[in-house]
Scaffold this motif. Structure first.
Motif, short mmCIF file in Angstrom:
data_model
loop_
_atom_site.label_atom_id
_atom_site.label_comp_id
_atom_site.label_asym_id
_atom_site.label_seq_id
_atom_site.Cartn_x
_atom_site.Cartn_y
_atom_site.Cartn_z
N THR A 1 0.84 -1.20 0.00
CA THR A 1 0.00 0.00 0.00
C THR A 1 0.89 1.25 0.00
N THR A 2 0.28 2.41 -0.28
CA THR A 2 1.03 3.67 -0.22
C THR A 2 1.59 3.86 1.19
N GLU A 3 0.71 3.60 2.14
CA GLU A 3 1.11 3.69 3.54
C GLU A 3 2.36 2.85 3.80
N GLY A 4 2.37 1.63 3.20
CA GLY A 4 3.50 0.73 3.38
C GLY A 4 4.79 1.34 2.85
N VAL A 5 4.70 1.99 1.68
CA VAL A 5 5.89 2.61 1.10
C VAL A 5 6.42 3.69 2.04
N LEU A 6 5.50 4.47 2.59
CA LEU A 6 5.92 5.55 3.49
C LEU A 6 6.51 5.00 4.79
N THR A 7 5.91 3.94 5.30
CA THR A 7 6.46 3.30 6.49
C THR A 7 7.88 2.82 6.23
N ALA A 8 8.07 2.23 5.05
CA ALA A 8 9.40 1.69 4.71
C ALA A 8 10.43 2.81 4.68
N LEU A 9 10.06 3.93 4.10
CA LEU A 9 11.00 5.03 4.01
C LEU A 9 11.33 5.59 5.40
N GLY A 10 10.29 5.78 6.21
CA GLY A 10 10.53 6.27 7.56
C GLY A 10 11.42 5.32 8.33
#
Ligand code: TRP
Length: 469
Positions: free
Chosen positions: A231-240
């Motif tokens: 998910t988009t959320e997942g991508v952002l979590t990964a980056l953080g």
């Protein structure tokens, strides 16, 4: 006149003797920096966010983020530290002076120091949880326990401020003892023992997991991607998480870099540290997920994964007391080596004041962190209903601890990372970069500069803006 010259020479000499120790070798820096990087982030957070985000596809994005954002920023931070040769604030001050820039940039170093101070206040409380779990495992509290009983152990711990405070105090005392002894005789010595221990313990755990019937299931959960789960959320979590796990955006790598001998290659070292950190996270996943599947547990259980789910696995497996104990010792070791790195930036800064010794600096910083940690301790019980920003919908139900976590991880860390990339990519004199990185003339340096100027800031900006909205 001669007297004055002698005096100032003497004070300069004593000051540099005071503030410029060095890691004894490249290896010592690699161990210290990986000790900082490998922490609760790898063993507690990585497995549970991977579980929540469906496994391998998320892992792939995370690896990409380490490469595009993590490694370039780590190189930039270590470079600032080594070139500046002081605390993050001091180093930034020196670099902007050398590059003829506005002295306001120095607050980039100041923000990092403040963030590491804030983070440590709650990191220590969670480190304390890990310590109590060593005790619980050794004394067989998990043997044959049911899900409810294990949940109750966790719940009772969080509900008991006295106990949380006790373990927080023990954890901080350990950190203060190590940091007070200085870079060489405290931190390096401790890390030289703790890091190899951590690898051995982790390999034992993976070895155990390989002997369960569900190793293959765990392996494919981590490595065969199903992009429909991303998910988009997942991508952002990964980056953080790439930031958090590499200890970036808090001045820690700047502080550690300031003790790095000049002849050591920053690029090679930063890549080694990042690879080690990633390998540890993946190994932790390989140790944990087979146990999760073997016991029919939920990989997406969230932050309680290792504190509630894993003890259940340990409660049922043969040798559970031994492996459970090993696992939580591993967690404490990882947390301690990260915590000492979080204290270092503030200690280094205080130590730059002529009147303050290393010991005094550590005591002042350590005690202040300890005091602030009480806010986190109380957030889980007495102050569980104190939610100062509840008038904003997005902060509803967020305790003081949640707010500390949010401000540091979602605001300060990405902002400081972004500014580091922009500073080194666009503002700092390129000669400094050339001189420090020694990448030869052409391609490698240009690739690095390109990534740092465009890719890294763009990627960070996306997360940052998303987090704000
Ligand atoms: N990287 C550590 C972990 O994975 C946490 C940590 C230590 C950290 N020092 C840091 C995170 C500095 C951000 C900045 O648990």
């Amino acid at each position: 006149m001669t007297q004055i010259i002698q005096d100032s020479a003497a004070s300069a000499a004593s000051e540099s003797a005071k503030s410029h120790p060095m890691w004894s070798s490249r290896m010592a820096f690699i161990l210290a920096a990986s000790g900082s990087a490998v922490g609760l982030g790898n063993i507690w957070k990585f497995p549970y966010i991977t579980g929540e985000n469906g496994g391998a596809a998320f892992v792939l994005v995370y690896l990409l983020c380490i490469a595009i954002v993590g490694i370039p920023i780590m190189i930039a931070e270590v470079m600032i530290g080594r070139r500046g040769g002081g605390s993050p604030l001091q180093s930034m001050r020196k670099l902007v002076a050398d590059s003829g820039l506005s002295s306001r940039w120095k607050w980039l170093g100041g923000m990092g120091m403040l963030a590491s101070f804030l983070i440590l206040s709650f990191y220590s409380v969670i480190g304390g949880w890990a310590m109590t779990y060593v005790g619980n495992s050794v004394s067989g509290n998990f043997v044959g326990a049911t899900t409810e009983q294990i949940g109750a152990i966790f719940g009772n711990l969080l509900g008991n401020p006295g106990e949380l405070l006790l373990w927080h105090t023990l954890f901080m005392s350990l950190v203060i003892l190590i940091v007070a002894r200085g870079i060489r005789s405290g931190m390096e010595k401790a890390i030289n023992i703790l890091m190899p221990l951590l690898f051995v313990l982790l390999l034992v755990m993976v070895g155990y997991a390989m002997n369960t019937d569900h190793f293959a299931a765990g392996f494919s959960f981590l490595f065969s991607p199903d992009f429909s789960k991303l998910t988009t959320e997942g991508v952002l979590t990964a980056l953080g998480h790439a930031f958090f796990t590499l200890s970036l955006g808090m001045g820690v790598m700047m502080a550690y870099g300031s003790y790095l001998p000049k002849q050591v290659s920053i690029v090679k070292t930063a890549v080694t540290v990042s690879v080690l950190d990633t390998v540890v996270a993946l190994l932790a996943g390989l140790a944990i997920f087979p146990l999760v599947f073997a016991n029919g547990l939920e990989p997406g259980a969230g932050p309680g994964l290792i504190f509630q789910t894993l003890p259940l696995a340990f409660s049922q497996m043969p040798g559970g007391v031994l492996f459970g104990t090993l696992f939580f010792v591993l967690l404490v070791v990882a947390a301690v080596t990260s915590a000492i790195s979080l204290l270092e930036p503030v200690v280094e800064w205080l130590e730059e004041k002529p009147a303050i010794s290393r010991f005094g600096a550590t005591l002042i910083a350590g005690l202040s962190v300890w005091l602030l940690g009480i806010v986190t301790v109380l957030s889980f019980n007495v102050w569980a209903d104190v939610t100062p920003l509840a008038m904003f919908e997005r902060f509803e139900g967020k305790t003081l601890f949640d707010l500390l976590d949010f401000v540091t991880a979602n605001l300060m860390m990405p902002l400081s990372g972004l500014l580091v990339a922009v500073f080194v990519g666009w503002f700092m004199s390129k000669q400094i970069t050339e001189g420090e990185l020694k990448l030869g003339n052409g391609l490698a340096l240009n690739v690095f500069m390109f990534v740092l100027r465009y890719l890294t800031p763009a990627a960070v900006l996306v997360v940052f803006v998303y987090n704000l909205l």
